[in-house]
Design a protein around this motif. Structure first.
Motif, PDB file in Angstrom:
ATOM      1  N   ILE A   1     -12.068  25.098  30.694  1.00 45.60           N
ATOM      2  CA  ILE A   1     -12.700  26.021  30.507  1.00 45.60           C
ATOM      3  C   ILE A   1     -13.882  26.786  31.252  1.00 45.60           C
ATOM      4  CG2 ILE A   1     -14.658  24.778  29.316  1.00 45.60           C
ATOM      5  CD1 ILE A   1     -14.788  26.869  27.194  1.00 45.60           C
ATOM      6  N   GLY A   2     -14.291  25.710  32.234  1.00 52.80           N
ATOM      7  CA  GLY A   2     -15.236  26.251  33.521  1.00 52.80           C
ATOM      8  C   GLY A   2     -14.393  27.039  34.333  1.00 52.80           C
ATOM      9  N   THR A   3     -12.942  26.427  34.605  1.00 49.83           N
ATOM     10  CA  THR A   3     -12.194  27.315  35.595  1.00 49.83           C
ATOM     11  C   THR A   3     -11.849  28.661  35.047  1.00 49.83           C
ATOM     12  OG1 THR A   3     -11.198  25.241  36.329  1.00 49.83           O
ATOM     13  CG2 THR A   3     -10.055  27.231  37.175  1.00 49.83           C
ATOM     14  N   LEU A   4     -11.603  28.809  34.112  1.00 48.72           N
ATOM     15  CA  LEU A   4     -11.136  30.277  33.460  1.00 48.72           C
ATOM     16  C   LEU A   4     -12.333  31.029  33.491  1.00 48.72           C
ATOM     17  CD1 LEU A   4      -9.006  28.674  30.579  1.00 48.72           C
ATOM     18  CD2 LEU A   4      -8.287  30.046  32.312  1.00 48.72           C
ATOM     19  N   MET A   5     -13.658  30.760  33.172  1.00 48.08           N
ATOM     20  CA  MET A   5     -14.638  31.314  33.071  1.00 48.08           C
ATOM     21  C   MET A   5     -15.123  31.844  34.672  1.00 48.08           C
ATOM     22  SD  MET A   5     -15.913  32.188  30.267  1.00 48.08           S
ATOM     23  CE  MET A   5     -15.798  31.246  28.665  1.00 48.08           C
ATOM     24  N   ALA A   6     -14.851  31.020  35.577  1.00 45.86           N
ATOM     25  CA  ALA A   6     -15.196  31.411  36.772  1.00 45.86           C
ATOM     26  C   ALA A   6     -14.158  32.509  37.397  1.00 45.86           C
ATOM     27  CB  ALA A   6     -15.012  30.092  37.847  1.00 45.86           C
ATOM     28  N   PHE A   7     -12.963  32.522  37.069  1.00 45.75           N
ATOM     29  CA  PHE A   7     -11.783  33.269  37.491  1.00 45.75           C
ATOM     30  C   PHE A   7     -12.075  34.713  36.618  1.00 45.75           C
ATOM     31  CE2 PHE A   7      -8.034  30.476  38.627  1.00 45.75           C
ATOM     32  CZ  PHE A   7      -8.808  29.660  39.626  1.00 45.75           C
ATOM     33  N   ILE A   8     -12.594  34.583  35.520  1.00 47.12           N
ATOM     34  CA  ILE A   8     -12.769  35.979  34.760  1.00 47.12           C
ATOM     35  C   ILE A   8     -13.844  36.558  35.430  1.00 47.12           C
ATOM     36  CG2 ILE A   8     -13.839  36.898  32.893  1.00 47.12           C
ATOM     37  CD1 ILE A   8     -12.275  35.020  31.166  1.00 47.12           C
ATOM     38  N   VAL A   9     -14.901  35.870  36.115  1.00 49.63           N
ATOM     39  CA  VAL A   9     -16.388  36.621  36.753  1.00 49.63           C
ATOM     40  C   VAL A   9     -15.693  36.983  37.968  1.00 49.63           C
ATOM     41  CG1 VAL A   9     -18.411  36.126  37.537  1.00 49.63           C
ATOM     42  CG2 VAL A   9     -17.928  35.287  35.245  1.00 49.63           C
ATOM     43  N   VAL A  10     -14.726  36.341  38.734  1.00 50.72           N
ATOM     44  CA  VAL A  10     -14.193  36.697  40.058  1.00 50.72           C
ATOM     45  C   VAL A  10     -13.588  37.983  39.977  1.00 50.72           C
ATOM     46  CG1 VAL A  10     -12.711  36.386  41.861  1.00 50.72           C
ATOM     47  CG2 VAL A  10     -14.221  34.385  41.243  1.00 50.72           C
ATOM     48  N   ALA A  11     -12.754  38.281  38.824  1.00 52.48           N
ATOM     49  CA  ALA A  11     -12.194  39.450  38.733  1.00 52.48           C
ATOM     50  C   ALA A  11     -13.184  40.676  38.377  1.00 52.48           C
ATOM     51  CB  ALA A  11     -11.113  39.467  37.471  1.00 52.48           C
ATOM     52  N   LEU A  12     -14.237  40.330  37.539  1.00 54.42           N
ATOM     53  CA  LEU A  12     -15.344  41.214  37.101  1.00 54.42           C
ATOM     54  C   LEU A  12     -16.124  41.648  38.456  1.00 54.42           C
ATOM     55  CD1 LEU A  12     -16.710  39.924  33.892  1.00 54.42           C
ATOM     56  CD2 LEU A  12     -15.306  41.956  34.087  1.00 54.42           C
ATOM     57  N   ALA A  13     -16.271  40.798  39.249  1.00 56.09           N
ATOM     58  CA  ALA A  13     -16.988  40.757  40.603  1.00 56.09           C
ATOM     59  C   ALA A  13     -16.174  41.962  41.323  1.00 56.09           C
ATOM     60  CB  ALA A  13     -17.320  39.711  41.253  1.00 56.09           C
ATOM     61  N   VAL A  14     -14.754  41.764  41.448  1.00 53.27           N
ATOM     62  CA  VAL A  14     -14.203  42.835  42.556  1.00 53.27           C
ATOM     63  C   VAL A  14     -14.303  44.216  41.805  1.00 53.27           C
ATOM     64  CG1 VAL A  14     -11.687  43.445  42.951  1.00 53.27           C
ATOM     65  CG2 VAL A  14     -12.414  41.068  43.160  1.00 53.27           C
ATOM     66  N   ILE A  15     -14.353  44.221  40.455  1.00 56.86           N
ATOM     67  CA  ILE A  15     -14.298  45.684  40.044  1.00 56.86           C
ATOM     68  C   ILE A  15     -15.764  46.240  40.200  1.00 56.86           C
ATOM     69  CG2 ILE A  15     -14.591  46.944  37.712  1.00 56.86           C
ATOM     70  CD1 ILE A  15     -12.126  44.981  36.813  1.00 56.86           C
ATOM     71  N   VAL A  16     -16.658  45.284  40.059  1.00 57.83           N
ATOM     72  CA  VAL A  16     -18.276  45.813  40.068  1.00 57.83           C
ATOM     73  C   VAL A  16     -18.385  46.168  41.660  1.00 57.83           C
ATOM     74  CG1 VAL A  16     -20.530  45.206  40.162  1.00 57.83           C
ATOM     75  CG2 VAL A  16     -19.085  44.568  38.203  1.00 57.83           C
TER      76      VAL A  16
END
Length: 492
Positions: free
Chosen positions: A394-409
């Motif tokens: 769950i920690g890994t998945l949350m980190a991966f989601i935020v990395v994708a969001l960071a690319v967009i932002v």
């Protein structure tokens, strides 16, 4: 300092140059190959050597699909990591990217995620390592460590706690990794690269011998546990892709980071995914699904498969020896990633400054490494691995989601930022990354979400009462906080 709301969502300025921060810096000693081996070292071994016994009972033969799903999700995320790592080559990985892209409170939440992810991962791997260590002792010297010193408590069917007192091999393993990291990152990288090559050779041996015992009956009723089983197994398996994030934690210690980081991340992903899927196929080819629910599959399961296939303990002894060596590398690199993330968090003021102090001779954060190792050793010594796997996912998945969001932002807020590597098919890839991670998260047990939610509450309370008052950005002027530095390319 402005209003509380402004503080919660302020972003750390992006500085892309050789010196990234005020104060302590780490030495750039790692090559692209060493960095790629960091990724493989933190990944291969973790999932394959003992997660098959956790995932196959959930998905049956369709666990192969679970591995593919996890690999695709990790691959999409790897592309996002590659863009951010090349554009912002600093320590801290997901935490640092979040602070730059989304703001302080989100960075703290992700810091909690990755600290949980890495800390629990090191402990889980160390616990699994002790099983192979005992198997090796049994095959070579004819004895095993007593349960009191090699396993933690086990809750029986009657609810009573049975088993051992402390997992001593796990504690010793963490201690050895601590000593190596204190000696220096270059030495650690060299040892890791050697161990990774050994582990790949051992797993190639397993694949070849497993395929020779191929039994098509083991793949009957392929989707016996349905889509829910595939999703649940993928959530457990995803824990083993933590190594991709570990590559990004070395952003400040690799030579030519803007080229090396994306190459290392993508190269590690290709190696890891290929090996995982082939080993899963070989394991199922050699043994039926029911085998992976037995006690002998839970401890040193791959070694037991080889012994069953060949009828001799020789090959299983070789595999157990390879596992002892290679899982050492998983523990080493994952522990390294934990210390570097904590280093970045400390440099930003959210934990005491002692965690950012670097030894003048070795250029390693010794105090940081010792404290992290002690905490991890305690967890590894007294908590069974069954309680650890999904918490890491769950920690890994949350980190991966935020990395994708960071690319967009950052594509929107920092369009002029130099990006040596750019995510292809933008914005499709970041969006698919988020969707794939959400899909895997949906398969995790409710108790995992409860543990995760409680941990995040603790993290936020810590930030409110300590972290926000000591943040390094409080020392900047308001202009420095708001303005983003001009990139050298833009100055020209």
């Amino acid at each position: 300092m402005g209003t509380v709301g402004a503080q919660l969502f302020r972003r750390k300025p992006i500085v892309v140059q050789h010196t990234h921060h005020r104060g302590e810096e780490l030495a750039r000693n790692l090559s692209t190959f060493q960095l790629m081996m960091f990724g493989v070292g933190a990944t291969v071994g973790t999932g394959i050597f003992f997660v098959l016994s956790e995932s196959i009972p959930k998905a049956g033969p369709a666990v192969i699909i679970s591995f593919v799903v996890a690999a695709i999700c990790a691959g999409l995320s790897a592309l996002c990591y590659a863009e951010l790592a090349a554009a912002i080559p600093v320590s801290g990985s997901t935490y640092s990217y979040t602070y730059h892209a989304l703001g302080e409170v989100w960075a703290i939440i992700i810091a909690g995620c990755v600290l949980l992810e890495y800390g629990v991962a090191v402990s889980a791997v160390a616990v699994g390592w002790s099983g192979y260590f005992n198997e090796l002792l049994q095959n070579t010297l004819g004895f095993r460590l007593p349960d009191a010193l090699s396993v933690t408590f086990i809750q029986g069917s009657d609810g009573a706690a049975t088993g051992g007192v402390i997992n001593l091999p796990a504690v010793v393993l963490v201690g050895l990794c601590c000593l190596l990291l204190i000696r220096g990152v270059a030495e650690s990288a060299t040892v890791n690269a050697i161990m990774v090559l050994i582990k790949l050779g051992v797993l190639a041996l397993f694949i070849v011998l497993g395929i020779t015992a191929f039994n098509a009956d083991h793949f009957e009723d392929f989707f016996r546990f349905g889509a829910a089983g595939v999703s649940a197994a993928a959530g457990t398996i995803f824990f083993s892709f933590i190594g991709l994030d570990a590559v990004a934690t070395a952003g400040e210690e690799v030579r030519n980071p803007q080229k090396a980081l994306p190459r290392a991340i993508i190269g590690a992903l290709i190696i890891v995914s290929t090996v995982y899927i082939l080993v899963a196929i070989a394991g199922l080819a050699a043994e039926p699904v029911e085998f992976f629910s037995t006690e002998e599959a839970g401890e040193a399961g791959l070694a037991q498969i080889l012994e069953n296939v060949t009828g001799t303990p020789v090959w299983s002894t070789i595999l157990a020896a390879g596992a002892v060596v290679s899982i050492f590398s998983v523990t080493l690199v994952t522990l390294y990633g934990q210390t570097r993330i904590l280093f970045s968090i400390s440099r930003d003021g959210f934990v005491p400054r002692r965690f950012v102090r670097v030894n003048a001779k070795t250029l390693t954060p010794i105090y940081n490494t010792v404290v992290v190792s002690v905490v991890v050793a305690v967890v590894a010594g007294f908590v069974p691995s069954d309680y650890l796997w999904d918490t890491v996912s769950i920690g890994t998945l949350m980190a991966f989601i935020v990395v994708a969001l960071a690319v967009i932002v950052l594509r929107r807020t920092q369009p002029g930022l130099e990006r040596p590597f750019r995510v292809p098919l933008y914005p499709v890839v970041p969006i698919l990354t988020i969707a794939a991670c959400v899909y895997i998260l949906s398969g995790l047990a409710a108790v995992t979400w409860v543990i995760f939610g409680a941990w995040i509450v603790i993290v936020l309370l810590y930030y409110w009462f300590y972290g926000r008052r000591h943040a390094t950005l409080n020392d900047y002027t308001s202009d420095e906080q708001i303005a983003e530095p001009i990139h050298p390319e833009e100055e020209r």
